[in-house]
Scaffold this active site. Structure first.
Site, short mmCIF file in Angstrom:
data_model
loop_
_atom_site.label_atom_id
_atom_site.label_comp_id
_atom_site.label_asym_id
_atom_site.label_seq_id
_atom_site.Cartn_x
_atom_site.Cartn_y
_atom_site.Cartn_z
N LYS A 123 0.84 -1.20 0.00
CA LYS A 123 0.00 0.00 0.00
C LYS A 123 0.88 1.25 0.00
O LYS A 123 0.61 2.22 -0.72
CB LYS A 123 -0.95 -0.03 1.20
N GLN A 151 -4.94 -2.01 9.48
CA GLN A 151 -4.81 -3.31 8.82
C GLN A 151 -5.43 -4.41 9.68
O GLN A 151 -5.13 -4.54 10.86
CB GLN A 151 -3.32 -3.61 8.55
N ASP A 172 -11.05 2.50 4.07
CA ASP A 172 -11.26 1.06 3.92
C ASP A 172 -12.75 0.75 3.84
O ASP A 172 -13.13 -0.37 3.49
CB ASP A 172 -10.64 0.32 5.11
#
Ligand code: NAD
Length: 291
Positions: free
Chosen positions: A54, A98, A121
């Protein structure tokens, strides 16, 4: 006849090229580069690899990235404080925590702590809730499901009234994909571990999205001729001839489905490429919303 192969590499590159142009426009108009903060807890190797990818993608597109690497035994209050600080940081447009988080952390509470306008996200319960409601739209759509929808759009699949079958009902893939397909006017069936007769559902599907995590579960004789198949699964299969001793396969038996399907994504080279591209798109969107 052989199915068209939906090339995730090319489509992901197209998304990234669009983001790069958008980032350059934002620089030109507001002298501002979008910023993505990643929060990695613990030393899960796969998670660390994803986070690194990322950051690399950000770098390639002119997006600033800020890394927070935290110990596995971090406390719930401390982690919440870090997320709140990122919420308040004007240089941070998107926050990515994450997953998975260590077992002692209340994941839902952490995801709910992320400011809605920075939830790149798309896992904030309000964003997921809006996905489920008629006439409401989330600020951000979760990246892998958004990637699946972009692959379908690029393939030119008409979802209006189509029979869509989603395998899997996880919060991060199956459920949001099903909600998105429904928003796109498909008639959606969710098949999961308790479904009695998976094949009867698969056989009538015009569109199949597989997100189960079982190697090559879907065979060619289970699908309707001409179906479009999006394979989200990433599974390791032993292969002594491969350099690493294994190869990656999807939830779909690619070789037996290829002659039957109308279009199909490969693994690797399909959905996997899309997830980070959509994250970059969401981060640009977050920065644009600021202006
Ligand atoms: P998960 O384990 O959270 O969910 C799996 C789902 O599959 C569950 O809802 C379960 O009910 C269902 N299931 C289990 N056995 C089944 C069966 N026999 N028939 C039908 N459904 C069954 O997994 P997840 O996080 O949603 O991930 C699914 C797969 O997608 C995994 O292989 C994962 O590695 C992959 N994945 C890929 C990406 C990407 O970027 N390409 C992103 C996320 C996940």
């Amino acid at each position: 006849m052989s199915a068209a192969i939906i090339d995730g590499k090319i489509i992901a590159q197209k998304v990234k090229d669009e983001v790069k142009v958008g980032v350059a426009d934002l620089q030109a108009s507001h002298h501002y580069a979008p910023g993505l903060a990643t929060v990695l807890v613990g030393d899960n190797t796969a998670s660390a690899t994803y986070v690194r990818s990322k950051h690399r993608a950000c770098q390639a597109l002119g997006i600033r990235s800020i890394s927070h690497e935290l110990p596995a035994d971090i406390s719930q209050p401390k982690l919440e404080t870090i997320v709140k600080e990122l919420n308040d940081d004007p240089d941070v447009d998107g926050i990515l925590v994450q997953l998975p988080l260590p077992g002692h952390i209340d994941e839902e509470k952490i995801l709910s702590t992320i400011d809605l306008v920075k939830d790149v996200d798309g896992f904030h319960p309000v964003n997921i809730g809006r996905l489920a409601m008629k006439g409401r739209n989330p600020l951000f759509i979760p990246c892998t499901p958004a990637g699946c929808m972009r692959l379908l759009a690029e393939t030119g699949v008409d979802l209006n009234g189509a029979e869509a079958v989603v395998l899997g009902r996880s919060n991060i893939v199956g459920l949001p994909v099903a909600l998105l397909l429904q928003k796109a006017n498909a008639t959606v069936t969710i098949v999961h571990s308790r479904t009695r007769n998976m094949e009867s559902h698969l056989r009538r599907a015009d569109v199949i999205v597989a997100a189960v995590g079982i190697a090559e579960l879907i065979k060619g004789d289970m699908i309707k001729p001409g179906a479009t198949i999006i394979d989200v699964g990433i599974n390791r299969q032993d292969d002594p001839s491969a350099k690493r001793g294994y190869r990656l396969v999807g939830d779909v038996d690619f070789n037996s489905c290829l002659p039957i399907a109308g279009a199909i994504t490969p693994v690797p080279g399909g959905v996997g490429r899309m997830t980070i591209a959509m994250l970059m798109e969401n981060t640009l969107k977050a920065a644009r919303m600021k202006f």
